[in-house]
Design an enzyme around this catalytic site. Structure first.
Site, PDB file in Angstrom:
ATOM      1  N   HIS A  96      63.152  -6.681  -7.572  1.00  0.00           N
ATOM      2  CA  HIS A  96      63.969  -6.227  -8.706  1.00  0.00           C
ATOM      3  C   HIS A  96      64.427  -7.429  -9.542  1.00  0.00           C
ATOM      4  CE1 HIS A  96      65.118  -2.724  -5.836  1.00  0.00           C
ATOM      5  NE2 HIS A  96      64.285  -2.239  -6.723  1.00  0.00           N
TER       6      HIS A  96
ATOM      7  N   LYS B 243      67.462  10.901  -2.313  1.00  0.00           N
ATOM      8  CA  LYS B 243      67.952  10.701  -0.946  1.00  0.00           C
ATOM      9  C   LYS B 243      69.314  10.012  -0.903  1.00  0.00           C
ATOM     10  CE  LYS B 243      64.661   7.127  -1.227  1.00  0.00           C
ATOM     11  NZ  LYS B 243      63.827   6.203  -1.156  1.00  0.00           N
TER      12      LYS B 243
ATOM     13  N   ARG C 265      54.378  -1.602  -8.811  1.00  0.00           N
ATOM     14  CA  ARG C 265      53.830  -2.362  -7.679  1.00  0.00           C
ATOM     15  C   ARG C 265      52.367  -1.985  -7.460  1.00  0.00           C
ATOM     16  NH1 ARG C 265      59.082  -0.788  -4.393  1.00  0.00           N
ATOM     17  NH2 ARG C 265      58.733   0.891  -5.851  1.00  0.00           N
TER      18      ARG C 265
ATOM     19  N   SER D  34      63.206  -1.476  -1.424  1.00  0.00           N
ATOM     20  CA  SER D  34      64.510  -1.424  -0.760  1.00  0.00           C
ATOM     21  C   SER D  34      64.372  -0.785   0.628  1.00  0.00           C
ATOM     22  CB  SER D  34      65.495  -0.606  -1.602  1.00  0.00           C
ATOM     23  OG  SER D  34      65.652  -1.197  -2.868  1.00  0.00           O
TER      24      SER D  34
HETATM   25  P1  ADP Z   1      62.689   1.022  -4.537  1.00  0.00           P
HETATM   26  O1  ADP Z   1      63.712   1.724  -3.707  1.00  0.00           O
HETATM   27  O2  ADP Z   1      61.298   1.550  -4.334  1.00  0.00           O
HETATM   28  O3  ADP Z   1      62.743  -0.469  -4.431  1.00  0.00           O
HETATM   29  P2  ADP Z   1      64.153   1.467  -7.053  1.00  0.00           P
HETATM   30  O4  ADP Z   1      64.400   2.839  -7.562  1.00  0.00           O
HETATM   31  O5  ADP Z   1      65.342   0.746  -6.586  1.00  0.00           O
HETATM   32  O6  ADP Z   1      62.958   1.473  -6.017  1.00  0.00           O
HETATM   33  O7  ADP Z   1      63.403   0.599  -8.169  1.00  0.00           O
HETATM   34  C1  ADP Z   1      63.819   0.463  -9.484  1.00  0.00           C
HETATM   35  C2  ADP Z   1      62.676  -0.075 -10.311  1.00  0.00           C
HETATM   36  O8  ADP Z   1      62.210  -1.318  -9.781  1.00  0.00           O
HETATM   37  C3  ADP Z   1      61.443   0.810 -10.365  1.00  0.00           C
HETATM   38  O9  ADP Z   1      60.888   0.709 -11.663  1.00  0.00           O
HETATM   39  C4  ADP Z   1      60.520   0.194  -9.338  1.00  0.00           C
HETATM   40  O10 ADP Z   1      59.160   0.467  -9.612  1.00  0.00           O
HETATM   41  C5  ADP Z   1      60.823  -1.266  -9.536  1.00  0.00           C
HETATM   42  N1  ADP Z   1      60.529  -2.076  -8.357  1.00  0.00           N
HETATM   43  C6  ADP Z   1      60.975  -1.905  -7.099  1.00  0.00           C
HETATM   44  N2  ADP Z   1      60.511  -2.856  -6.273  1.00  0.00           N
HETATM   45  C7  ADP Z   1      59.720  -3.672  -7.036  1.00  0.00           C
HETATM   46  C8  ADP Z   1      58.909  -4.831  -6.764  1.00  0.00           C
HETATM   47  N3  ADP Z   1      58.827  -5.323  -5.528  1.00  0.00           N
HETATM   48  N4  ADP Z   1      58.249  -5.386  -7.802  1.00  0.00           N
HETATM   49  C9  ADP Z   1      58.325  -4.848  -9.036  1.00  0.00           C
HETATM   50  N5  ADP Z   1      59.052  -3.755  -9.356  1.00  0.00           N
HETATM   51  C10 ADP Z   1      59.741  -3.172  -8.371  1.00  0.00           C
END
Ligand code: ADP
Length: 162
Positions: free
Chosen positions: A17, A41, A90, A128
């Site tokens: 992120h 969730k 990703r 996450s």
């Molecule tokens: P997650 O729980 O899968 O990490 P989030 O809802 O918190 O997802 O993610 C917010 C945004 O960040 C989304 O656009 C997601 O695709 C992006 N994101 C999450 N992890 C990564 C990563 N490792 N690299 C690039 N973008 C990411």
């Protein structure tokens, strides 16, 4: 002023992120990272904790702001004076869901664009959920999240385990 909104659950924020936030902050004048309250969730961390984690991990980026939102994302984007949603991509597995969301948002609010930024290859497997899984099983997750929040995650699992 060009403003972009970067939404997500950030439960908790990871280095993947932060990489997207950092790169987006170089392209836009202002980035608003928005923690969504109504993700499907049940989150591990409260909205306040998640916002605080992002705040503490982005103090070096002067044009990054943190907020939360519990209604329609496009309404938030409009109110914030922006017309751009940034999403990170990703793997192919992200594509289908993000494609659907982008088209749904476009249908509700045609003036708002969703822009996708590719993950840095070294974070392509990182989510996450992976961080929470590793932390809960006692694996070393310390290079996957910003150093500012490592102890908060460790403490959460310590307290949950008691
Ligand atoms: P997650 O729980 O899968 O990490 P989030 O809802 O918190 O997802 O993610 C917010 C945004 O960040 C989304 O656009 C997601 O695709 C992006 N994101 C999450 N992890 C990564 C990563 N490792 N690299 C690039 N973008 C990411």
């Amino acid at each position: 002023m060009r403003i972009a909104v970067y939404p997500g659950s950030f439960d908790p924020v990871t280095c993947g992120h932060i990489d997207i936030i950092t790169r987006a902050s170089m392209v836009y004048d202002k980035i608003i990272v928005v923690v969504s309250k109504n993700s499907g969730k049940k989150p591990l961390f409260t909205v306040e904790e998640r916002m605080d984690f992002i705040k503490r991990s982005t103090t070096h980026l002067s044009n990054v702001y943190i907020d939360c939102c519990d209604g329609l994302l496009v309404d938030y984007v409009k109110k914030s004076g922006s017309n751009v949603i940034i999403k990170g991509l990703r793997a192919v597995s992200d594509f289908e869901y993000e494609f659907q969301m982008a088209l749904a948002n476009k249908k509700i609010e045609p003036q708002i664009e969703t822009l996708f930024m590719m993950t840095d290859a070294k974070y392509s497997y990182l989510s996450s959920s992976i961080v929470k899984e590793m932390a809960s099983l006692g694996a070393d997750f310390t290079d996957l999240v910003p150093s500012e929040i490592i102890n908060d995650i460790k403490n959460k699992f310590r307290n949950n385990g008691e």
